[in-house]
Design an enzyme around this catalytic site. Structure first.
Site, PDB file in Angstrom:
ATOM      1  N   ASP A 184       0.816  -1.216   0.000  1.00  0.00           N
ATOM      2  CA  ASP A 184       0.000   0.000   0.000  1.00  0.00           C
ATOM      3  C   ASP A 184       0.844   1.258   0.000  1.00  0.00           C
ATOM      4  O   ASP A 184       2.048   1.227   0.300  1.00  0.00           O
ATOM      5  CB  ASP A 184      -0.943   0.016   1.209  1.00  0.00           C
ATOM      6  CG  ASP A 184      -0.189   0.005   2.534  1.00  0.00           C
ATOM      7  OD1 ASP A 184       0.691  -0.864   2.696  1.00  0.00           O
ATOM      8  OD2 ASP A 184      -0.461   0.867   3.396  1.00  0.00           O
ATOM      9  N   GLU A 253       0.148  -0.967   5.804  1.00  0.00           N
ATOM     10  CA  GLU A 253       1.179  -0.439   6.696  1.00  0.00           C
ATOM     11  C   GLU A 253       0.990   1.042   6.956  1.00  0.00           C
ATOM     12  O   GLU A 253       1.242   1.528   8.069  1.00  0.00           O
ATOM     13  CB  GLU A 253       2.558  -0.690   6.081  1.00  0.00           C
ATOM     14  CG  GLU A 253       3.735  -0.435   7.039  1.00  0.00           C
ATOM     15  CD  GLU A 253       4.195   1.016   7.069  1.00  0.00           C
ATOM     16  OE1 GLU A 253       4.912   1.406   8.013  1.00  0.00           O
ATOM     17  OE2 GLU A 253       3.840   1.762   6.135  1.00  0.00           O
TER      18      GLU A 253
END
Length: 610
Positions: A184, A253
């Site tokens: 991400d 994250e």
């Protein structure tokens, strides 16, 4: 001379006892001792550098006699030794220099950048929000871009989008190791699109500048692609591992990892057991390695600060704004925020912490560090006054470093009011804390509570902090009470500081292995030759933030947060981390790939992890 002059003074007498020669001698001795004591005290201050008359030559002479290896020992560069691995490593290095491989590396990273795999705060689990679906596009891309990995590794998908790969080694007695990254990226603010030099999801490569542009180039898709391309290349060359290689790629994250790395951590522990991995390498601070005091230092993260988001909420009676009280809830909240910012956490350097150890390495190996600072750092290992001197000379003057040392606070979110002519019944702010490695979540909460309590009393506000009534309603009469303050953990994601990875003594073999690998990579990428590794110093380091490794503590004591790239390239602002114009130089990306190839081949030969 002082004693002689005192002997000429009149001797005191007593009506009862006559001359008091014994008392006088004691008096003289006391004066002499006092003079001697203060002379020694002055010399002590002089020795610490507090007396500005100390000469640079004096300090330089002292520091030249210090054994730097004692404060920051170094290992030699570590290269693959077996004939197969050495040959593979050499061929891989030669391949990195070819235009064909460079073009391939650009294409692989650019393709991944073109997928807008954004993660947002407080997203519901996968399946409940369509924004997660871009992670599926990442999976599809990886399967096509790295076909050999997907035909060689086993792959498990954890909580839909977490990726867990394993390449089983031939020697089951060797502990596996884990390479981690995240899929991400931080969302791109649509209002900033016009300020991007190239579109954020273009993955554009500018051959003139040598830069690859786009969201995720620095954080963290270059690491993910670098790992995958390294392994894809090794498979293509026919290489196979003795030691099992594990990959874990989270997908949130940037929003605390609660759906990704948290579930991956549980799955990994179920498969490999507690302390079942030899070591973990994940992303680290964006500095990687850089020139400090005329010496190149690499600073792999071996610890992490704790984390707490504290919600400060104020409630008070509403009403029409035409008849306002002296303070509205927003006014109270503003005063509380001001009180917190005027009373920050103390920044105190502590022995045995990573920031102190990093400074010891700077002092031991920095060519251009000032003699005064060097002297103070060495002496701070056993002298409190010198420790405070280091705080004055360095820590307090470096905003990034002071943020690393102490517990920080930042008011990042605020809410209150629904209409211009209505008194707000409630208002709140979120205070983000990154917690000192020698502190705790409880100490942080207690500091905020104590800071606010006095202000609450002055405003006749009740106070409840983390479930405990600090100033109960009974403290005021019903007419006196003006409202209520409540402190709580905002998202229930609080985190204690991480356990520290061993970097010296028994159990520090993985640190030595990583250090040698860094030295070999740095030298090879610059054709520096030699095996001593003296052209780069590896020091314990840490970042100001957290990584997915916060969910991997049970898997190994040896967790390294490290991006092998040149942090001298303008720092986080120039690389656009979490802001506009994110980019990475092609050469930095290629050096990351060289690092992963060296790490994987070295790990296959290491016997000291078991």
């Amino acid at each position: 001379m002082v004693v002689k002059s005192l002997n000429h003074l009149p001797i005191p007498t007593s009506a009862n006892n006559g001359p008091r020669s014994v008392s006088t001698r004691r008096y003289v001795a006391g004066v002499v001792f006092g003079i001697f004591f203060f002379l020694q005290l002055g010399r002590y201050a002089f020795d610490l550098g507090k007396n500005l008359d100390i000469t640079v030559d004096d300090v330089t002479s002292w520091t030249h006699n210090v054994n730097a290896a004692h404060f920051c020992p170094q290992v030699t560069a570590l290269y693959p030794q077996s004939s197969v691995n050495a040959e593979t490593w050499t061929e891989f290095g030669e391949l990195l220099e070819t235009e064909k491989f460079k073009t391939l590396a650009i294409e692989k990273l650019s393709g991944l950048i073109q997928i807008p795999s954004e993660s947002y705060d407080n997203m519901p689990p996968p399946g409940q929000d369509p924004r997660w679906e871009t992670m599926g596009q990442v999976h599809d891309y990886l399967a096509v871009a790295f076909p050999l990995i997907h035909s060689t590794f086993s792959l498990a998908k954890v909580n839909t989008y977490g990726l867990l790969y394993e390449w089983t080694g031939s020697d089951a007695s060797l502990k596996p190791y884990l390479l981690a990254a995240h899929q991400d990226v931080v969302p791109v603010n649509p209002d900033t699109l016009d300020t991007w030099i190239y579109p954020p999801y273009s993955g554009f490569y500018d051959a003139e500048t040598g830069l690859i542009w786009g969201r995720g180039t620095s954080d963290d898709k270059a690491s993910l692609t670098g790992i995958m391309l390294t392994l894809e290349t090794l498979i293509g060359k026919g290489w196979t591992p003795k030691r099992t290689v594990v990959l874990a790629f989270g997908f949130d994250e940037e929003s605390s990892g609660i759906h990704g790395a948290k579930t991956l951590g549980k799955a990994l522990e179920e498969i490999y057991g507690r302390d079942g991995l030899a070591f973990i390498v994940d992303e680290g601070g964006k500095r990687g390695f850089k020139d400090v005091y005329g010496t190149i230092f690499a600073t792999p993260g071996v610890a992490e600060k704790g984390h707490a988001d504290i919600k400060v909420e104020v409630t008070s009676p509403g009403g029409h704004s035409s008849i306002p009280p002296a303070h509205t809830t927003i006014g109270y909240l503003a005063s509380i925020i001001s009180e917190l910012e005027q009373n920050p956490f103390p920044v105190e350097l502590a022995r045995g912490t990573v920031p102190h150890d990093t400074l010891l390495c700077y002092a031991a190996h920095g060519h251009d560090i000032s003699p005064r600072l060097k002297h103070a750092i060495f002496k701070s290992t056993h002298c409190d006054a010198a420790l405070h001197r280091v705080e004055d000379l360095y820590v307090s003057k470096d905003h990034w470093y002071s943020s690393l040392v102490g517990t920080t606070q930042a008011v990042d979110m605020i809410y209150g009011g629904v209409k211009a002519n209505a008194l707000p019944e409630s208002a709140y702010a979120i205070v983000n804390h990154r917690i000192n490695t020698v502190s705790s979540v409880n100490e942080t909460a207690a500091h905020d509570t104590q800071t606010i309590a006095g202000l609450a009393r002055s405003f006749n506000l009740t106070l409840k902090a983390f479930g405990e009534d600090i100033i109960p309603a009974s403290a005021y009469s019903s007419s006196e009470s003006k409202g209520h303050i409540e402190l709580s953990q905002a998202f229930n994601h609080e985190l204690e500081p991480a356990p520290r990875t061993p970097t010296s003594g028994k159990g520090s073999e993985p640190w030595d292995f990583l250090s040698g690998t860094i030295k070999a990579t740095y030298a090879a990428h610059r054709n520096l030759g030699g095996v001593d590794g003296s052209n780069i110093v590896v020091s314990p380091g840490m970042s100001t933030g957290n990584t997915d490794t916060k969910y991997y503590w049970n898997l190994t004591r040896h967790i390294f947060r490290y991006n092998h790239k040149n942090g001298a390239y303008g720092g986080e602002i120039a690389t656009g981390v979490h802001t506009v114009n994110e980019n990475i130089p092609l050469d930095h990306y290629l050096e990351m790939i060289r690092f992963f190839s060296t790490l994987i081949l070295n790990a296959d030969e290491a016997k000291s992890f078991e």
